[in-house]
Design a protein around this motif. Sequence first.
Motif, mmCIF file in Angstrom:
data_model
loop_
_atom_site.group_PDB
_atom_site.id
_atom_site.type_symbol
_atom_site.label_atom_id
_atom_site.label_comp_id
_atom_site.label_asym_id
_atom_site.label_seq_id
_atom_site.Cartn_x
_atom_site.Cartn_y
_atom_site.Cartn_z
ATOM 1 N N THR A 3 -12.104 0.945 -1.091
ATOM 2 C CA THR A 3 -13.107 0.855 -1.941
ATOM 3 C C THR A 3 -14.417 0.926 -0.999
ATOM 4 O OG1 THR A 3 -12.869 -1.811 -1.144
ATOM 5 C CG2 THR A 3 -12.059 -1.131 -3.430
ATOM 6 N N MET A 20 -0.071 5.725 -3.697
ATOM 7 C CA MET A 20 -1.238 6.309 -3.632
ATOM 8 C C MET A 20 -2.299 5.658 -2.878
ATOM 9 S SD MET A 20 -2.413 9.135 -5.353
ATOM 10 C CE MET A 20 -3.584 9.826 -5.271
ATOM 11 N N HIS A 34 -5.889 4.478 -1.820
ATOM 12 C CA HIS A 34 -7.036 3.901 -2.482
ATOM 13 C C HIS A 34 -7.789 3.132 -1.619
ATOM 14 C CE1 HIS A 34 -9.122 0.994 -5.437
ATOM 15 N NE2 HIS A 34 -9.079 2.348 -6.181
ATOM 16 N N GLN A 93 -5.735 6.667 6.136
ATOM 17 C CA GLN A 93 -4.650 6.121 4.879
ATOM 18 C C GLN A 93 -3.967 7.191 4.512
ATOM 19 O OE1 GLN A 93 -6.506 3.351 2.116
ATOM 20 N NE2 GLN A 93 -4.425 2.795 1.421
ATOM 21 N N PHE A 128 -10.163 6.844 4.244
ATOM 22 C CA PHE A 128 -9.360 7.437 3.432
ATOM 23 C C PHE A 128 -8.382 8.534 3.987
ATOM 24 C CE2 PHE A 128 -8.239 10.536 0.016
ATOM 25 C CZ PHE A 128 -7.681 10.210 -0.927
#
Length: 69
Positions: A5, A1, A3, A22, A19
Amino acid sequence: MAHITVDDSENLEKAIKRFKRQVEKEGIIREWKKKEFYEKPSTLLNRKKKALRRKLMKKGRKVSDSRLY
């Protein structure tokens, strides 16, 4: 998944872009699209055979092309 920060000083657009990269790298969307609809086992087998045939033909072309030079 996927993720990530996000820092307080980081731009939100950059975080979204990171994001998306990714998610694309992990192949999440590709996998979701593949599993979106049910595919019969026979159709799945035919698709895999067709892909293998294409792969072998491509490999054969590369070998024969390299012999010409």
